[in-house]
Write a protein that holds these residues in place. Structure first.
Motif, PDB file in Angstrom:
ATOM      1  N   LEU A  44       0.819  -1.209   0.000  1.00 24.18           N
ATOM      2  CA  LEU A  44       0.000   0.000   0.000  1.00 24.18           C
ATOM      3  C   LEU A  44       0.856   1.264   0.000  1.00 24.18           C
ATOM      4  O   LEU A  44       0.565   2.215  -0.728  1.00 24.18           O
ATOM      5  N   LYS A  45       1.916   1.277   0.778  1.00 25.13           N
ATOM      6  CA  LYS A  45       2.788   2.451   0.803  1.00 25.13           C
ATOM      7  C   LYS A  45       3.449   2.659  -0.554  1.00 25.13           C
ATOM      8  O   LYS A  45       3.595   3.795  -1.002  1.00 25.13           O
ATOM      9  N   LEU A  46       3.821   1.582  -1.223  1.00 26.76           N
ATOM     10  CA  LEU A  46       4.391   1.685  -2.565  1.00 26.76           C
ATOM     11  C   LEU A  46       3.353   2.257  -3.538  1.00 26.76           C
ATOM     12  O   LEU A  46       3.670   3.149  -4.333  1.00 26.76           O
ATOM     13  N   LEU A  47       2.124   1.762  -3.462  1.00 27.03           N
ATOM     14  CA  LEU A  47       1.067   2.267  -4.342  1.00 27.03           C
ATOM     15  C   LEU A  47       0.807   3.757  -4.103  1.00 27.03           C
ATOM     16  O   LEU A  47       0.628   4.516  -5.061  1.00 27.03           O
ATOM     17  N   ARG A  48       0.804   4.178  -2.845  1.00 26.11           N
ATOM     18  CA  ARG A  48       0.598   5.598  -2.526  1.00 26.11           C
ATOM     19  C   ARG A  48       1.727   6.454  -3.095  1.00 26.11           C
ATOM     20  O   ARG A  48       1.494   7.538  -3.632  1.00 26.11           O
ATOM     21  N   TYR A  49       2.955   5.962  -2.958  1.00 24.01           N
ATOM     22  CA  TYR A  49       4.114   6.694  -3.480  1.00 24.01           C
ATOM     23  C   TYR A  49       4.017   6.851  -4.998  1.00 24.01           C
ATOM     24  O   TYR A  49       4.189   7.944  -5.533  1.00 24.01           O
ATOM     25  N   LEU A  50       3.722   5.751  -5.683  1.00 19.66           N
ATOM     26  CA  LEU A  50       3.637   5.798  -7.143  1.00 19.66           C
ATOM     27  C   LEU A  50       2.484   6.681  -7.612  1.00 19.66           C
ATOM     28  O   LEU A  50       2.627   7.422  -8.587  1.00 19.66           O
ATOM     29  N   ALA A  51       1.353   6.629  -6.910  1.00 23.50           N
ATOM     30  CA  ALA A  51       0.217   7.485  -7.270  1.00 23.50           C
ATOM     31  C   ALA A  51       0.584   8.956  -7.092  1.00 23.50           C
ATOM     32  O   ALA A  51       0.209   9.802  -7.915  1.00 23.50           O
ATOM     33  N   ARG A  52       1.336   9.255  -6.026  1.00 20.77           N
ATOM     34  CA  ARG A  52       1.758  10.643  -5.810  1.00 20.77           C
ATOM     35  C   ARG A  52       2.694  11.108  -6.922  1.00 20.77           C
ATOM     36  O   ARG A  52       2.577  12.211  -7.439  1.00 20.77           O
ATOM     37  N   LYS A  53       3.618  10.243  -7.324  1.00 14.71           N
ATOM     38  CA  LYS A  53       4.537  10.592  -8.404  1.00 14.71           C
ATOM     39  C   LYS A  53       3.797  10.771  -9.727  1.00 14.71           C
ATOM     40  O   LYS A  53       4.133  11.663 -10.513  1.00 14.71           O
ATOM     41  N   LEU A  54       2.793   9.943  -9.983  1.00  9.96           N
ATOM     42  CA  LEU A  54       1.988  10.099 -11.195  1.00  9.96           C
ATOM     43  C   LEU A  54       1.238  11.429 -11.182  1.00  9.96           C
ATOM     44  O   LEU A  54       1.131  12.103 -12.210  1.00  9.96           O
TER      45      LEU A  54
END
Length: 189
Positions: A44-54
């Protein structure tokens, strides 16, 4: 020379910040690998990070960004493992004297499911963790000066509860009149 950038992406002097190009699949994968390599993380933390970068950089692909597939692939390869993250985080927080409730809240916030969180500590382990917290924060029998002031006792109890310790455990440790009496709680004497 005024417009040159420093190595950290910031302008040297008063210039404008360089805008990064939109992400593509390779860039997204590289970001995910870099993040997983640098930080112990959960899916989940990885998904949040990637969504923020997108959100920051945008997406250059024709199809929607494959965030879920990328996170699944990193989990499959073992770069992201919620159970290992939970065990590591639990040990670190217990070493700091934080109680099970506080640890559970942190793991929930990080996206670790109940199955990966592990079991609640037994009573002796909970007492030992609470005792370590009281020692570190100089509460109860570890205080420099023993106080019978109800406000001071209430403040110490509140600190123990905020740290995630059960009410009974916190009261037992704070009621101990000496360090030896508090340590005897662990041995069950």
């Amino acid at each position: 020379m005024d417009d040159e950038k420093q190595g950290n992406g910031r302008p040297k002097r008063g210039g404008e910040r360089r805008v990064s190009p939109p992400l593509d699949e390779v860039g997204l994968r590289d970001l995910a690998l870099h993040y997983a390599a640098r930080f112990a993380t959960t899916r989940l933390k990885l998904l949040r990070y990637l969504a923020r970068k997108l959100k920051e950089r945008g997406w250059a692909g024709d199809q929607p960004a494959p965030l879920e597939a990328l996170a699944d692939r990193l989990a499959e390869l073992g770069y992201v493992n919620d159970a290992v993250f939970a065990a590591m985080k639990s040990r670190a927080m217990a070493a700091r004297g934080l109680g099970h409730r506080r640890v559970t809240e942190q793991l929930h916030a990080a996206g670790v499911g109940e199955a990966d969180r592990g079991e609640a500590p037994d009573e002796q382990a909970a007492l030992a963790t609470a005792l370590a917290f009281a020692r570190r924060k100089r509460l109860g029998p570890f205080a420099r000066e023993r106080s019978d002031d109800p406000a001071a006792r209430q403040k110490a109890l509140a600190a123990m509860l905020r740290a995630g310790h059960a009410m009974g455990v916190a009261r037992a440790i704070l009621a101990a009149r000496s360090v030896a009496e508090a340590e005897a709680l662990i041995a069950g004497d």
